[in-house]
Design an enzyme around this catalytic site. Structure first.
Site, mmCIF file in Angstrom:
data_model
loop_
_atom_site.group_PDB
_atom_site.id
_atom_site.type_symbol
_atom_site.label_atom_id
_atom_site.label_comp_id
_atom_site.label_asym_id
_atom_site.label_seq_id
_atom_site.Cartn_x
_atom_site.Cartn_y
_atom_site.Cartn_z
ATOM 1 N N LYS A 35 -5.367 3.330 19.636
ATOM 2 C CA LYS A 35 -5.331 4.301 18.536
ATOM 3 C C LYS A 35 -6.700 4.954 18.336
ATOM 4 O O LYS A 35 -6.801 6.159 18.065
ATOM 5 C CB LYS A 35 -4.889 3.609 17.233
ATOM 6 C CG LYS A 35 -4.920 4.492 15.979
ATOM 7 C CD LYS A 35 -4.100 5.768 16.151
ATOM 8 C CE LYS A 35 -3.801 6.488 14.850
ATOM 9 N NZ LYS A 35 -4.894 6.711 13.916
ATOM 10 N N HIS A 95 -38.974 -0.881 37.401
ATOM 11 C CA HIS A 95 -37.568 -1.218 37.195
ATOM 12 C C HIS A 95 -36.766 -1.290 38.490
ATOM 13 O O HIS A 95 -35.559 -1.563 38.443
ATOM 14 C CB HIS A 95 -36.931 -0.197 36.238
ATOM 15 C CG HIS A 95 -37.466 -0.288 34.841
ATOM 16 N ND1 HIS A 95 -37.337 -1.418 34.069
ATOM 17 C CD2 HIS A 95 -38.146 0.620 34.082
ATOM 18 C CE1 HIS A 95 -37.904 -1.208 32.887
ATOM 19 N NE2 HIS A 95 -38.413 0.027 32.879
ATOM 20 N N SER A 124 0.136 6.916 14.281
ATOM 21 C CA SER A 124 -0.356 8.293 14.254
ATOM 22 C C SER A 124 0.790 9.265 13.997
ATOM 23 O O SER A 124 1.902 9.069 14.467
ATOM 24 C CB SER A 124 -1.028 8.645 15.583
ATOM 25 O OG SER A 124 -1.456 10.000 15.577
ATOM 26 N N ARG A 180 -38.486 5.557 36.693
ATOM 27 C CA ARG A 180 -38.367 4.255 36.024
ATOM 28 C C ARG A 180 -39.182 3.191 36.753
ATOM 29 O O ARG A 180 -39.817 2.334 36.141
ATOM 30 C CB ARG A 180 -36.897 3.821 35.935
ATOM 31 C CG ARG A 180 -36.028 4.711 35.062
ATOM 32 C CD ARG A 180 -34.588 4.200 35.003
ATOM 33 N NE ARG A 180 -34.491 3.000 34.185
ATOM 34 C CZ ARG A 180 -33.960 1.853 34.579
ATOM 35 N NH1 ARG A 180 -33.504 1.730 35.811
ATOM 36 N NH2 ARG A 180 -33.907 0.818 33.781
ATOM 37 N N GLU A 186 -8.305 13.290 19.964
ATOM 38 C CA GLU A 186 -7.959 14.259 18.909
ATOM 39 C C GLU A 186 -9.194 15.050 18.481
ATOM 40 O O GLU A 186 -9.127 16.275 18.328
ATOM 41 C CB GLU A 186 -7.362 13.500 17.726
ATOM 42 C CG GLU A 186 -6.995 14.318 16.518
ATOM 43 C CD GLU A 186 -6.555 13.424 15.371
ATOM 44 O OE1 GLU A 186 -7.114 13.587 14.266
ATOM 45 O OE2 GLU A 186 -5.686 12.557 15.584
ATOM 46 N N TYR A 187 -10.322 14.370 18.309
ATOM 47 C CA TYR A 187 -11.578 15.061 18.000
ATOM 48 C C TYR A 187 -11.876 16.098 19.084
ATOM 49 O O TYR A 187 -12.262 17.234 18.793
ATOM 50 C CB TYR A 187 -12.741 14.071 17.961
ATOM 51 C CG TYR A 187 -13.004 13.383 16.646
ATOM 52 C CD1 TYR A 187 -14.248 13.459 16.037
ATOM 53 C CD2 TYR A 187 -12.040 12.609 16.020
ATOM 54 C CE1 TYR A 187 -14.523 12.797 14.848
ATOM 55 C CE2 TYR A 187 -12.293 11.943 14.835
ATOM 56 C CZ TYR A 187 -13.536 12.039 14.248
ATOM 57 O OH TYR A 187 -13.802 11.398 13.074
ATOM 58 N N VAL A 198 -3.525 -0.419 3.766
ATOM 59 C CA VAL A 198 -4.620 -0.190 2.819
ATOM 60 C C VAL A 198 -5.836 0.286 3.595
ATOM 61 O O VAL A 198 -5.843 0.308 4.827
ATOM 62 C CB VAL A 198 -4.953 -1.479 2.024
ATOM 63 C CG1 VAL A 198 -3.729 -1.967 1.268
ATOM 64 C CG2 VAL A 198 -5.490 -2.576 2.935
ATOM 65 N N SER A 244 -36.847 -7.485 36.418
ATOM 66 C CA SER A 244 -35.512 -7.830 36.897
ATOM 67 C C SER A 244 -34.611 -6.611 36.778
ATOM 68 O O SER A 244 -34.819 -5.759 35.908
ATOM 69 C CB SER A 244 -34.935 -9.002 36.098
ATOM 70 O OG SER A 244 -34.870 -8.679 34.723
ATOM 71 N N ARG A 301 -1.204 -2.576 -5.343
ATOM 72 C CA ARG A 301 -2.101 -3.217 -6.304
ATOM 73 C C ARG A 301 -1.945 -2.598 -7.691
ATOM 74 O O ARG A 301 -1.904 -3.317 -8.696
ATOM 75 C CB ARG A 301 -3.548 -3.067 -5.807
ATOM 76 C CG ARG A 301 -4.560 -3.823 -6.625
ATOM 77 C CD ARG A 301 -4.555 -5.293 -6.322
ATOM 78 N NE ARG A 301 -4.912 -5.586 -4.938
ATOM 79 C CZ ARG A 301 -4.830 -6.784 -4.392
ATOM 80 N NH1 ARG A 301 -4.377 -7.801 -5.105
ATOM 81 N NH2 ARG A 301 -5.169 -6.989 -3.135
ATOM 82 N N GLY A 308 0.819 -1.207 0.000
ATOM 83 C CA GLY A 308 0.000 0.000 0.000
ATOM 84 C C GLY A 308 0.850 1.253 0.000
ATOM 85 O O GLY A 308 1.249 1.736 1.050
ATOM 86 N N ALA A 339 0.314 4.481 -0.537
ATOM 87 C CA ALA A 339 -0.286 5.811 -0.433
ATOM 88 C C ALA A 339 0.653 6.674 0.416
ATOM 89 O O ALA A 339 1.799 6.286 0.681
ATOM 90 C CB ALA A 339 -1.678 5.715 0.169
ATOM 91 N N HIS A 364 -7.066 7.494 20.983
ATOM 92 C CA HIS A 364 -6.222 8.630 20.567
ATOM 93 C C HIS A 364 -6.996 9.522 19.605
ATOM 94 O O HIS A 364 -7.035 10.744 19.761
ATOM 95 C CB HIS A 364 -4.940 8.114 19.900
ATOM 96 C CG HIS A 364 -4.193 9.167 19.124
ATOM 97 N ND1 HIS A 364 -4.586 9.582 17.858
ATOM 98 C CD2 HIS A 364 -3.083 9.890 19.416
ATOM 99 C CE1 HIS A 364 -3.767 10.510 17.424
ATOM 100 N NE2 HIS A 364 -2.838 10.720 18.346
ATOM 101 N N ASN A 365 -7.622 8.914 18.602
ATOM 102 C CA ASN A 365 -8.349 9.708 17.614
ATOM 103 C C ASN A 365 -9.564 10.392 18.227
ATOM 104 O O ASN A 365 -9.903 11.517 17.851
ATOM 105 C CB ASN A 365 -8.781 8.824 16.437
ATOM 106 C CG ASN A 365 -7.631 8.504 15.507
ATOM 107 O OD1 ASN A 365 -6.467 8.530 15.911
ATOM 108 N ND2 ASN A 365 -7.928 8.195 14.272
#
Length: 488
Positions: free
Chosen positions: A188, A457, A133, A451, A195-196, A79, A484, A38, A14, A16, A191-192
């Site tokens: 990971k 509940h 990363s 509830r 990051e957001y 990939v 339950s 590929r 791959g 890229a 981590h992302n």
């Protein structure tokens, strides 16, 4: 270009951006790398271009790639995540021998890595699901690498991965063993997610400075440059500084003002939030960061709504250094909350899956190379080194002190935004989490009563031991039968 058989230390599939740069990184550290893509014309172009006269073996088929590798063969797959990874693995398996190693270095979903680890182990092959990363620059000069999967594979790839990884000041590589099965890709993923959160918090600080204090990009550039010399010192603050100082070559105007306010996403943030929901971990800040991107993408709908929905009048306010400092404190305190939630999520997943994840080690891996790299992460490592069983970063003395220091400014910034009608979903959710986490008593007693009223509940009582459940016949018509008691 090396051409002798079985001369390559590792193979990579791959070519890229990330793949090419990882290959060049490996080669620059003394490793011979065999490559395949590929579209074989990319192999030829790479070998004739950036890889010219380097220890890189170009191959035009998977059998040729496998034949070029030393035993045990180590093949890294770069990939697109999903079915493409499985297709490559299926083609490779018949060509490999027991003990050979396959490494998925893409952004795969962690359950896929768990499945692949188990399936390949049954065939005598070793699999590593490895988070990488750092983007293009990190891949070339030193990324953060988070390997997980079959622990038998780690000694074979450790010399390569730790050589090419980013290094902290004392030379320690930002790469170490994370854990079994899907642990590497899980870390990971978190981590992302963080990051957001980091990116959304920075955007909210920018928005508040721009909309409330009316700072233009040159002044904003100076603010972020100053912030990058203090506790907020990080890659994302650094690139924000640079973005705000960049001018459009065509118009000479600030480039930031030419960019449409509609954000994209590839799914790792969403996966993080879904995992938090599955585990019952309040990952509120990252959740708001994901939804903020979703709302931004509704550009046309927002434009139409802006003509019909009214908010408060925005005060005309001159530059206020005290408020700028408050926004910095709000950004920093909210960042602490985001990391506290993210590390709590990793801890919950480790318990659920019986993985051992060294949270201090993870903080070290994120110190350099990755997108969220910052000086701040050194303090997180110190916190977990001091107390490996720390349940929440907010309870660490250093971070508790930082929150105390920033809290007045944090509240002032959030209040100013709410009063002016400026949305701060991540900062305000961070403050709400902090206030909730520090509350001995929350209104969930009423929620449980509701509830029990409509669904029998049950509830626990403050005057009985935990684990005992009760039901009240609230209307006198419901009888004594109760559902339950369980939590998802």
């Amino acid at each position: 270009m090396a051409t002798s058989p079985q001369s390559a230390d590792i193979g990579l599939i791959g070519l890229a951006v990330m793949g090419e740069n990882l290959v060049l990184n490996m080669e620059s550290h003394g490793f011979t790398v065999a490559v395949f893509n590929r579209t074989t014309s990319k192999v030829d172009a790479f070998v004739a271009g950036r890889a010219q006269e380097k220890k890189i073996v170009g191959t035009h088929s998977l059998p040729e790639l496998v034949a070029a590798l030393k035993s045990p063969r180590k093949i890294m797959i770069m990939v697109k995540a999903g079915s493409a990874v499985d297709e490559v693995i299926q083609e490779l398996v018949p060509l490999l021998q027991p003990g050979d190693i396959l490494i998925d270095g893409g952004n795969s979903h962690f359950p896929d890595s768990t499945r692949r680890t188990r399936e390949l182990e049954a065939k005598g092959l070793l699999f590593l699901g490895t988070g990488v990363s750092g983007g293009e620059e990190g891949a070339l000069k030193g990324p953060s690498i988070m390997p997980g999967g079959n622990p038998k594979a780690w000694p074979h790839v450790k010399p390569i991965f730790q050589a090419i990884a980013a290094k902290v000041a004392d030379g320690t590589p930002c790469c170490d063993w994370v854990g079994p099965e899907g642990a590497g890709h899980y870390v990971k993923m978190v981590h992302n997610g963080i990051e957001y959160g980091d990116m959304q918090l920075i955007c909210e600080a920018y928005h508040l400075l721009r909309e409330l204090l009316h700072l233009e990009p040159p002044a904003l550039h100076d603010v972020f440059a100053r912030w990058n010399t203090g506790p907020l010192d990080s890659y994302l603050i650094e690139i924000t500084r640079d973005i705000l100082g960049y001018k459009d070559p065509e118009t000479g105007q600030p480039m930031i003002d030419r960019i449409l306010d509609a954000a994209g996403q590839k799914g790792t943030g969403k996966w993080t939030v879904v995992s938090a929901c599955d585990l019952g971990v309040p990952l509120t800040l990252i959740g708001e960061a994901v939804f903020a991107r979703c709302l931004s993408a509704q550009k046309e709908e927002r434009v139409a709504a802006s003509k019909n929905l009214k908010g408060p009048a925005r005060p005309s306010q001159a530059q206020d250094q005290a408020l700028i400092d408050s926004i910095e404190q709000a950004l920093y305190a909210s960042k602490i909350i985001s990391y506290a939630q993210g590390f709590a999520l990793m801890d919950a997943m480790a318990r659920e899956s019986q993985w051992e994840i060294n949270r201090g080690g993870v903080a070290l891996m994120w110190r350099g190379g990755c997108i969220i790299r910052s000086a701040f992460l050194g303090k997180i490592k110190e916190a977990f080194d001091h107390d490996p069983k720390l349940t929440n970063l907010l309870l660490d003395p250093y971070f508790r002190g930082e929150i105390d220091r920033c809290q007045p400014g944090w509240r002032r910034a959030c209040a100013a935004a709410i009063t002016a009608g400026i949305p701060l979903p991540a900062m305000t959710s961070a403050l709400a989490y902090y206030d909730g986490y520090r509350s001995e008593r929350l209104p969930a007693n009423l929620l449980q009563a509701q509830r029990d009223y409509f669904g029998a509940h049950t509830y626990e009582r403050v005057d009985r031991p935990r684990g005992q459940f009760f039901h009240t016949n609230w209307t006198g018509r419901g009888g004594s039968t109760a559902s339950s008691s369980y939590n998802v």
